[in-house]
Design a protein around this motif. Structure first.
Motif, short mmCIF file in Angstrom:
data_model
loop_
_atom_site.label_atom_id
_atom_site.label_comp_id
_atom_site.label_asym_id
_atom_site.label_seq_id
_atom_site.Cartn_x
_atom_site.Cartn_y
_atom_site.Cartn_z
N THR A 25 -16.63 -7.57 115.18
CA THR A 25 -17.62 -7.39 114.92
C THR A 25 -18.62 -5.78 115.04
OG1 THR A 25 -17.08 -9.75 114.45
CG2 THR A 25 -19.36 -8.48 113.83
N THR A 38 -17.43 -5.12 106.79
CA THR A 38 -16.60 -6.36 105.88
C THR A 38 -15.61 -7.43 106.42
OG1 THR A 38 -14.91 -4.98 105.51
CG2 THR A 38 -16.69 -4.57 103.85
N VAL A 39 -16.31 -8.40 106.52
CA VAL A 39 -15.12 -9.09 106.47
C VAL A 39 -13.33 -8.84 106.91
CG1 VAL A 39 -14.63 -11.31 106.80
CG2 VAL A 39 -16.39 -10.97 106.43
N LYS A 50 -7.79 -12.66 107.07
CA LYS A 50 -8.61 -12.13 106.78
C LYS A 50 -9.36 -14.22 106.50
CE LYS A 50 -8.79 -11.60 102.00
NZ LYS A 50 -9.13 -11.12 100.68
N TYR A 54 -12.33 -16.45 107.49
CA TYR A 54 -13.69 -17.09 106.56
C TYR A 54 -12.99 -18.35 107.91
CZ TYR A 54 -14.96 -13.57 103.09
OH TYR A 54 -15.12 -12.75 102.79
N TRP A 57 -15.65 -18.37 110.11
CA TRP A 57 -16.95 -18.64 109.84
C TRP A 57 -17.42 -18.42 108.11
CZ3 TRP A 57 -14.34 -15.63 113.56
CH2 TRP A 57 -14.36 -15.57 114.36
N LYS A 58 -18.03 -18.13 107.83
CA LYS A 58 -18.33 -18.32 106.46
C LYS A 58 -18.15 -17.42 105.27
CE LYS A 58 -23.29 -19.78 105.95
NZ LYS A 58 -24.22 -20.38 105.20
N ASP A 59 -19.39 -16.64 106.05
CA ASP A 59 -19.18 -15.08 105.49
C ASP A 59 -20.10 -14.22 106.51
OD1 ASP A 59 -22.58 -16.07 106.40
OD2 ASP A 59 -22.35 -16.69 104.41
N ARG A 60 -20.73 -13.15 106.68
CA ARG A 60 -20.54 -11.89 106.99
C ARG A 60 -21.30 -12.23 108.38
NH1 ARG A 60 -22.62 -6.10 105.17
NH2 ARG A 60 -24.25 -6.60 103.99
N GLU A 61 -22.88 -12.90 107.56
CA GLU A 61 -24.03 -12.77 107.82
C GLU A 61 -23.85 -13.72 109.26
OE1 GLU A 61 -24.08 -12.91 104.85
OE2 GLU A 61 -24.88 -10.87 104.53
N SER A 62 -22.82 -15.04 109.46
CA SER A 62 -22.78 -15.83 110.13
C SER A 62 -21.64 -15.15 111.37
CB SER A 62 -22.48 -16.85 109.35
OG SER A 62 -20.60 -16.49 108.66
#
Length: 203
Positions: A25, A38-39, A50, A54, A57-62
């Motif tokens: 990241t 992107t994830v 991927k 997931y 982490w639920k999304d890229r922000e988290s």
């Protein structure tokens, strides 16, 4: 002997995956910036699927927030050279080294560029800087106890004054920062503190 090994393997694997994804990241932030992160790209760089990402982490922000929080929790040695000038110089030079090398550019990219306005990123930014300030407070409190700084000198204000010229060059004027920048920041912060300009204003 064999019965003890199965419980240990998932823990180790999970820790390794988390470390690899965090590193990927930060590397993606350095290379491509927050907007393009992107994830899928993180997963590919980390060498995992991927869906593995997931699941954690639920999304890229988290994902970015967790990577930043991991950096905040990293050990930051607090110098104890015996003098406030030596301690502040060590702190300032380590700050320069941190923000210009390794994952430092990734931290700055995440905290001050594309995702900077997101509440999650703002919270992570506060955590990173709050952690750094808390760890460095003993440098100032020891100096006050030794009589090198006026009683009532505010550790937070002094440390912000120390860091401000470095971050100004990095984020505002895009000037290079080096050991000379750090040493000048020390001189300014010490002069202000010794003049009594950085004393506590709250009871």
């Amino acid at each position: 002997m064999e019965s003890a090994s199965p419980p240990d393997r998932p823990v180790g694997r999970g820790a390794k995956v988390r470390a690899a994804v965090h590193a990927a990241t930060l590397a993606e932030l350095v290379d491509n910036g927050y907007a393009a992160l992107t994830v899928e790209a993180v997963a590919a760089r980390a060498g995992v699927h991927k869906t593995t990402v997931y699941r954690r982490w639920k999304d890229r922000e988290s994902l970015v927030v967790d990577a930043l929080a991991g950096q905040a929790a990293a050990d930051v040695p607090v110098p104890d050279t015996g003098s406030v000038e030596g301690d502040l110089r060590a702190l300032a030079r380590s700050l320069v080294a941190m923000v210009t090398g390794g994952s430092g550019p990734a931290l700055l990219a995440a905290m001050f560029s594309g995702g900077a306005g997101l509440p999650e990123i703002a919270e992570a930014r506060q955590q990173v800087f709050g952690d750094r300030l808390r760890r460095a407070r003993p440098v100032v409190t020891r100096a006050v106890e030794r009589g090198e700084l006026p009683a009532g000198t505010d550790p937070g204000e002094l440390l912000r004054t120390l860091a401000a010229p470095i971050y100004f060059r990095l984020l505002m004027t895009a000037e290079p920062v080096d050991a000379a920048t750090a040493d000048q920041a020390v001189r300014v912060a010490l002069a202000a503190a010794r003049a009594g300009a950085l004393t506590c204003i709250h009871t």
